[in-house]
Design a protein around this motif. Structure first.
Motif, PDB file in Angstrom:
ATOM      1  N   MET A   1       0.854  -1.177   0.000  1.00 23.30           N
ATOM      2  CA  MET A   1       0.000   0.000   0.000  1.00 23.30           C
ATOM      3  C   MET A   1       0.898   1.238   0.000  1.00 23.30           C
ATOM      4  O   MET A   1       1.841   1.330   0.768  1.00 23.30           O
ATOM      5  CB  MET A   1      -0.916  -0.021   1.227  1.00 23.30           C
ATOM      6  CG  MET A   1      -1.956   1.065   1.217  1.00 23.30           C
ATOM      7  SD  MET A   1      -3.083   1.038   2.625  1.00 23.30           S
ATOM      8  CE  MET A   1      -4.112  -0.352   2.229  1.00 23.30           C
ATOM      9  N   SER A   2       0.586   2.222  -0.832  1.00 25.60           N
ATOM     10  CA  SER A   2       1.407   3.427  -0.921  1.00 25.60           C
ATOM     11  C   SER A   2       1.135   4.353   0.264  1.00 25.60           C
ATOM     12  O   SER A   2       0.116   4.249   0.946  1.00 25.60           O
ATOM     13  CB  SER A   2       1.118   4.158  -2.227  1.00 25.60           C
ATOM     14  OG  SER A   2      -0.150   4.775  -2.178  1.00 25.60           O
ATOM     15  N   VAL A   3       2.066   5.271   0.484  1.00 29.16           N
ATOM     16  CA  VAL A   3       1.925   6.241   1.570  1.00 29.16           C
ATOM     17  C   VAL A   3       0.662   7.073   1.369  1.00 29.16           C
ATOM     18  O   VAL A   3      -0.073   7.340   2.314  1.00 29.16           O
ATOM     19  CB  VAL A   3       3.178   7.153   1.641  1.00 29.16           C
ATOM     20  CG1 VAL A   3       2.973   8.280   2.642  1.00 29.16           C
ATOM     21  CG2 VAL A   3       4.403   6.339   2.006  1.00 29.16           C
ATOM     22  N   ILE A   4       0.376   7.456   0.128  1.00 30.32           N
ATOM     23  CA  ILE A   4      -0.837   8.247  -0.169  1.00 30.32           C
ATOM     24  C   ILE A   4      -2.087   7.469   0.220  1.00 30.32           C
ATOM     25  O   ILE A   4      -3.000   8.018   0.831  1.00 30.32           O
ATOM     26  CB  ILE A   4      -0.896   8.618  -1.671  1.00 30.32           C
ATOM     27  CG1 ILE A   4       0.330   9.402  -2.063  1.00 30.32           C
ATOM     28  CG2 ILE A   4      -2.179   9.353  -2.000  1.00 30.32           C
ATOM     29  CD1 ILE A   4       0.262  10.879  -1.968  1.00 30.32           C
ATOM     30  N   SER A   5      -2.118   6.174  -0.102  1.00 32.27           N
ATOM     31  CA  SER A   5      -3.278   5.352   0.253  1.00 32.27           C
ATOM     32  C   SER A   5      -3.454   5.260   1.760  1.00 32.27           C
ATOM     33  O   SER A   5      -4.581   5.316   2.259  1.00 32.27           O
ATOM     34  CB  SER A   5      -3.126   3.948  -0.324  1.00 32.27           C
ATOM     35  OG  SER A   5      -3.105   3.996  -1.725  1.00 32.27           O
ATOM     36  N   ILE A   6      -2.360   5.133   2.476  1.00 32.65           N
ATOM     37  CA  ILE A   6      -2.419   5.062   3.943  1.00 32.65           C
ATOM     38  C   ILE A   6      -2.969   6.374   4.496  1.00 32.65           C
ATOM     39  O   ILE A   6      -3.853   6.378   5.360  1.00 32.65           O
ATOM     40  CB  ILE A   6      -1.032   4.742   4.540  1.00 32.65           C
ATOM     41  CG1 ILE A   6      -0.621   3.313   4.149  1.00 32.65           C
ATOM     42  CG2 ILE A   6      -1.033   4.914   6.050  1.00 32.65           C
ATOM     43  CD1 ILE A   6       0.810   2.970   4.442  1.00 32.65           C
ATOM     44  N   ILE A   7      -2.466   7.498   3.989  1.00 33.36           N
ATOM     45  CA  ILE A   7      -2.950   8.801   4.448  1.00 33.36           C
ATOM     46  C   ILE A   7      -4.433   8.964   4.128  1.00 33.36           C
ATOM     47  O   ILE A   7      -5.217   9.376   4.986  1.00 33.36           O
ATOM     48  CB  ILE A   7      -2.124   9.947   3.828  1.00 33.36           C
ATOM     49  CG1 ILE A   7      -0.712   9.936   4.396  1.00 33.36           C
ATOM     50  CG2 ILE A   7      -2.784  11.302   4.078  1.00 33.36           C
ATOM     51  CD1 ILE A   7       0.249  10.874   3.702  1.00 33.36           C
ATOM     52  N   GLU A   8      -4.839   8.612   2.910  1.00 38.10           N
ATOM     53  CA  GLU A   8      -6.254   8.750   2.531  1.00 38.10           C
ATOM     54  C   GLU A   8      -7.147   7.853   3.387  1.00 38.10           C
ATOM     55  O   GLU A   8      -8.238   8.278   3.784  1.00 38.10           O
ATOM     56  CB  GLU A   8      -6.440   8.450   1.051  1.00 38.10           C
ATOM     57  CG  GLU A   8      -5.922   9.573   0.179  1.00 38.10           C
ATOM     58  CD  GLU A   8      -6.074   9.317  -1.313  1.00 38.10           C
ATOM     59  OE1 GLU A   8      -6.283   8.161  -1.722  1.00 38.10           O
ATOM     60  OE2 GLU A   8      -5.972  10.292  -2.067  1.00 38.10           O
ATOM     61  N   ASN A   9      -6.708   6.651   3.701  1.00 36.23           N
ATOM     62  CA  ASN A   9      -7.491   5.770   4.577  1.00 36.23           C
ATOM     63  C   ASN A   9      -7.590   6.353   5.978  1.00 36.23           C
ATOM     64  O   ASN A   9      -8.653   6.287   6.611  1.00 36.23           O
ATOM     65  CB  ASN A   9      -6.892   4.362   4.612  1.00 36.23           C
ATOM     66  CG  ASN A   9      -7.202   3.578   3.355  1.00 36.23           C
ATOM     67  OD1 ASN A   9      -8.158   3.863   2.649  1.00 36.23           O
ATOM     68  ND2 ASN A   9      -6.386   2.583   3.069  1.00 36.23           N
ATOM     69  N   THR A  10      -6.508   6.927   6.470  1.00 34.80           N
ATOM     70  CA  THR A  10      -6.517   7.563   7.791  1.00 34.80           C
ATOM     71  C   THR A  10      -7.471   8.752   7.792  1.00 34.80           C
ATOM     72  O   THR A  10      -8.238   8.949   8.737  1.00 34.80           O
ATOM     73  CB  THR A  10      -5.094   8.014   8.177  1.00 34.80           C
ATOM     74  OG1 THR A  10      -4.222   6.887   8.149  1.00 34.80           O
ATOM     75  CG2 THR A  10      -5.066   8.643   9.562  1.00 34.80           C
ATOM     76  N   ILE A  11      -7.439   9.539   6.719  1.00 33.96           N
ATOM     77  CA  ILE A  11      -8.351  10.686   6.603  1.00 33.96           C
ATOM     78  C   ILE A  11      -9.800  10.211   6.604  1.00 33.96           C
ATOM     79  O   ILE A  11     -10.633  10.739   7.347  1.00 33.96           O
ATOM     80  CB  ILE A  11      -8.041  11.502   5.331  1.00 33.96           C
ATOM     81  CG1 ILE A  11      -6.688  12.207   5.456  1.00 33.96           C
ATOM     82  CG2 ILE A  11      -9.157  12.516   5.057  1.00 33.96           C
ATOM     83  CD1 ILE A  11      -6.172  12.803   4.158  1.00 33.96           C
TER      84      ILE A  11
END
Length: 110
Positions: A1-11
């Motif tokens: 999972m990319s860093v962007i995906s992790i951030i978007e999931n957290t958001i």
């Protein structure tokens, strides 16, 4: 999972935690946009003059500065200008949502 995906999931998870109860979401809800390392939180509500017009009213902003590894926190003044919050920077997106949820100075939810 990319860093962007992790951030978007957290958001997404954090936004879900600050949304109002399901029964009032047709009158007031919370949404977000995240693009180019800038996160906006906004209210979703019908226009008071014409309920067929749905408005997105931004109230909080976080900008990620990769070189410093910080998120700068902003609130929107009544005149439409963005201003740095009293706690101007945090190290995680979760910390940003904690500030918004607490709304210690009444900047985000009045």
């Amino acid at each position: 999972m990319s860093v962007i995906s992790i951030i978007e999931n957290t958001i997404k998870t954090n936004v879900e935690n600050i949304r109002p109860p399901v029964e009032v979401r047709n009158q007031l809800d919370i949404g977000f946009s995240f693009e180019n390392n800038v996160l906006f939180l906004f209210e979703i509500r019908p226009n008071f003059m014409d309920e067929t017009i749905i408005m997105n009213i931004e109230f909080a902003k976080a900008r990620y500065y990769k070189s410093q590894e910080i998120w700068k926190v902003y609130w929107k003044r009544a005149n439409g200008n963005w201003e740095l919050y009293q706690t101007p920077e945090v190290s995680t997106i979760d910390a940003f949502f904690k500030i918004v949820k607490e709304d210690k100075y009444g900047c985000f939810f009045g």
